[in-house]
Design an enzyme around this catalytic site. Sequence first.
Site, PDB file in Angstrom:
ATOM      1  N   CYS A 186       0.868  -1.181   0.000  1.00  0.00           N
ATOM      2  CA  CYS A 186       0.000   0.000   0.000  1.00  0.00           C
ATOM      3  C   CYS A 186       0.905   1.231   0.000  1.00  0.00           C
ATOM      4  O   CYS A 186       2.134   1.115   0.129  1.00  0.00           O
ATOM      5  CB  CYS A 186      -0.847  -0.007   1.260  1.00  0.00           C
ATOM      6  SG  CYS A 186       0.197   0.005   2.737  1.00  0.00           S
TER       7      CYS A 186
ATOM      8  N   HIS B 165       3.530   1.646  11.696  1.00  0.00           N
ATOM      9  CA  HIS B 165       2.354   1.389  12.544  1.00  0.00           C
ATOM     10  C   HIS B 165       2.059   2.520  13.521  1.00  0.00           C
ATOM     11  O   HIS B 165       0.977   2.566  14.094  1.00  0.00           O
ATOM     12  CB  HIS B 165       2.577   0.082  13.316  1.00  0.00           C
ATOM     13  CG  HIS B 165       3.145  -0.993  12.425  1.00  0.00           C
ATOM     14  ND1 HIS B 165       4.505  -1.224  12.326  1.00  0.00           N
ATOM     15  CD2 HIS B 165       2.549  -1.819  11.552  1.00  0.00           C
ATOM     16  CE1 HIS B 165       4.712  -2.182  11.432  1.00  0.00           C
ATOM     17  NE2 HIS B 165       3.559  -2.561  10.942  1.00  0.00           N
TER      18      HIS B 165
ATOM     19  N   CYS C 205       2.315   5.720   8.941  1.00  0.00           N
ATOM     20  CA  CYS C 205       1.477   5.959   7.761  1.00  0.00           C
ATOM     21  C   CYS C 205       0.591   7.185   8.006  1.00  0.00           C
ATOM     22  O   CYS C 205      -0.018   7.310   9.082  1.00  0.00           O
ATOM     23  CB  CYS C 205       0.605   4.738   7.487  1.00  0.00           C
ATOM     24  SG  CYS C 205      -0.554   5.044   6.137  1.00  0.00           S
TER      25      CYS C 205
ATOM     26  N   GLU D  19       0.110  -0.743  16.339  1.00  0.00           N
ATOM     27  CA  GLU D  19      -0.733   0.402  15.939  1.00  0.00           C
ATOM     28  C   GLU D  19      -1.678   0.784  17.077  1.00  0.00           C
ATOM     29  O   GLU D  19      -1.897   1.981  17.344  1.00  0.00           O
ATOM     30  CB  GLU D  19      -1.530   0.083  14.667  1.00  0.00           C
ATOM     31  CG  GLU D  19      -2.355   1.299  14.227  1.00  0.00           C
ATOM     32  CD  GLU D  19      -3.218   1.060  13.003  1.00  0.00           C
ATOM     33  OE1 GLU D  19      -2.936   0.136  12.212  1.00  0.00           O
ATOM     34  OE2 GLU D  19      -4.202   1.815  12.839  1.00  0.00           O
TER      35      GLU D  19
ATOM     36  N   THR E  42      -6.482   0.643  11.630  1.00  0.00           N
ATOM     37  CA  THR E  42      -6.707   0.797  10.183  1.00  0.00           C
ATOM     38  C   THR E  42      -6.758  -0.531   9.425  1.00  0.00           C
ATOM     39  O   THR E  42      -7.112  -0.547   8.247  1.00  0.00           O
ATOM     40  CB  THR E  42      -5.566   1.633   9.554  1.00  0.00           C
ATOM     41  OG1 THR E  42      -4.329   0.964   9.838  1.00  0.00           O
ATOM     42  CG2 THR E  42      -5.544   3.044  10.091  1.00  0.00           C
TER      43      THR E  42
ATOM     44  N   CYS F  73      -8.356   1.611   6.516  1.00  0.00           N
ATOM     45  CA  CYS F  73      -7.825   2.375   5.376  1.00  0.00           C
ATOM     46  C   CYS F  73      -8.270   1.779   4.049  1.00  0.00           C
ATOM     47  O   CYS F  73      -8.763   0.648   3.990  1.00  0.00           O
ATOM     48  CB  CYS F  73      -6.297   2.428   5.453  1.00  0.00           C
ATOM     49  SG  CYS F  73      -5.536   0.853   5.040  1.00  0.00           S
TER      50      CYS F  73
ATOM     51  N   SER G 141       1.299  -9.811  10.835  1.00  0.00           N
ATOM     52  CA  SER G 141       0.691  -8.760   9.999  1.00  0.00           C
ATOM     53  C   SER G 141      -0.831  -8.811  10.134  1.00  0.00           C
ATOM     54  O   SER G 141      -1.482  -9.723   9.623  1.00  0.00           O
ATOM     55  CB  SER G 141       1.113  -8.963   8.539  1.00  0.00           C
ATOM     56  OG  SER G 141       0.327  -8.153   7.697  1.00  0.00           O
TER      57      SER G 141
END
Length: 324
Positions: free
Chosen positions: A25, A87, A109, A139, A178, A208, A236
């Site tokens: 991404c 993150h 991000c 995150e 996200t 996201c 992940s």
Amino acid sequence: MEIKGQTMTELPPLTLYLAAPRGFCAGVDRAIKIVELALEKWGAPVYVRHEIVHNKYVVDGLRAKGAVFVEELDDCPLDRPVIFSAHGVPKSVPAAAQAREMLYVDATCPLVSKVHIEAERHHANGLQMVMIGHEGHPETIGTMGQLPDGEVLLVETPEDVAKLDVRDPEKLAFITQTTLSVDDTAGIVAALKARFPAIIGPHKEDICYATTNRQEAVKAIAPKIDALLVIGAPNSSNSQRLVEVGRAKGCAYSQLVQRATEIDWRALAGITSVGITAGASAPEELVNEVIDAFRARYAVTVELVETAKERVEFKVPRVLRETA
Ligand code: 0CJ
Ligand code: F3S
């Protein structure tokens, strides 16, 4: 097939549905570029707090170029640059780096930073926060760490919503990680709104575009396939969610593989179709490696299943744009 008296076994036919969008991404692309540009600008070693993105192949590649991965700021020397992973980090981390006069670059991000800003805004307006996220994920730790301890209540399931003990049900807002499952999150948001009708939040959630699009593509292929392989790492979150979406949408054999060597060929015996996708932190090299492994065993026909086009790009921080 008969060649010079020798019998060659024909490869069995296989339709390989390749999901699009898949893989990197814009936030991952930017985070990796930040490490590469930092190495060019300041030379090795450059320290990175936490895996820049959750992928061993990416991390090993950057380590070979001189990046040093650590879990805590305390593990970094004061005289080398340090990069914070995609993150996000609790506010205390850049604050500590500043207090130590360290050179740091934040590769969080921008879509995670946006959630951080939302949390701060609601807090400034006197609202208590509820975060939908996975406990212990970096995150979630980073986003909850934007506000003082105890200001963000974490929920992972609709059952957690029922147990929430809030300060004032009229003064609440919610935010999310996200990389969650779009469908599971909708259920948790519905539970929050049912219990706290005054709760304020984003239009839907903070998942996201990349997470949403990768899940949509899996939904499109899951009903067609005998097996789904998601290329991604066990830590992940967005990759794990793709495996769950595959299973939920009718592909019972949905598995995460880090790369081709992890494919369980015996479990795949007898399949005539397979779906391939990759989490947002998994590079396309690994997708090609997996496709090549199938080509070595099957007569493969690739069908691209594209459910969205992505044109999102994020700039690297100015300090790294000025050089290299
Ligand atoms: O948290 C993020 C901003 C996503 C980064 C890219 O994916 P990954 O696999 O490193 O991280 P998640 O575990 O959050 O999916
Ligand atoms: Fe950002 Fe989403 Fe990727 S939050 S790092 S664009 S998975």
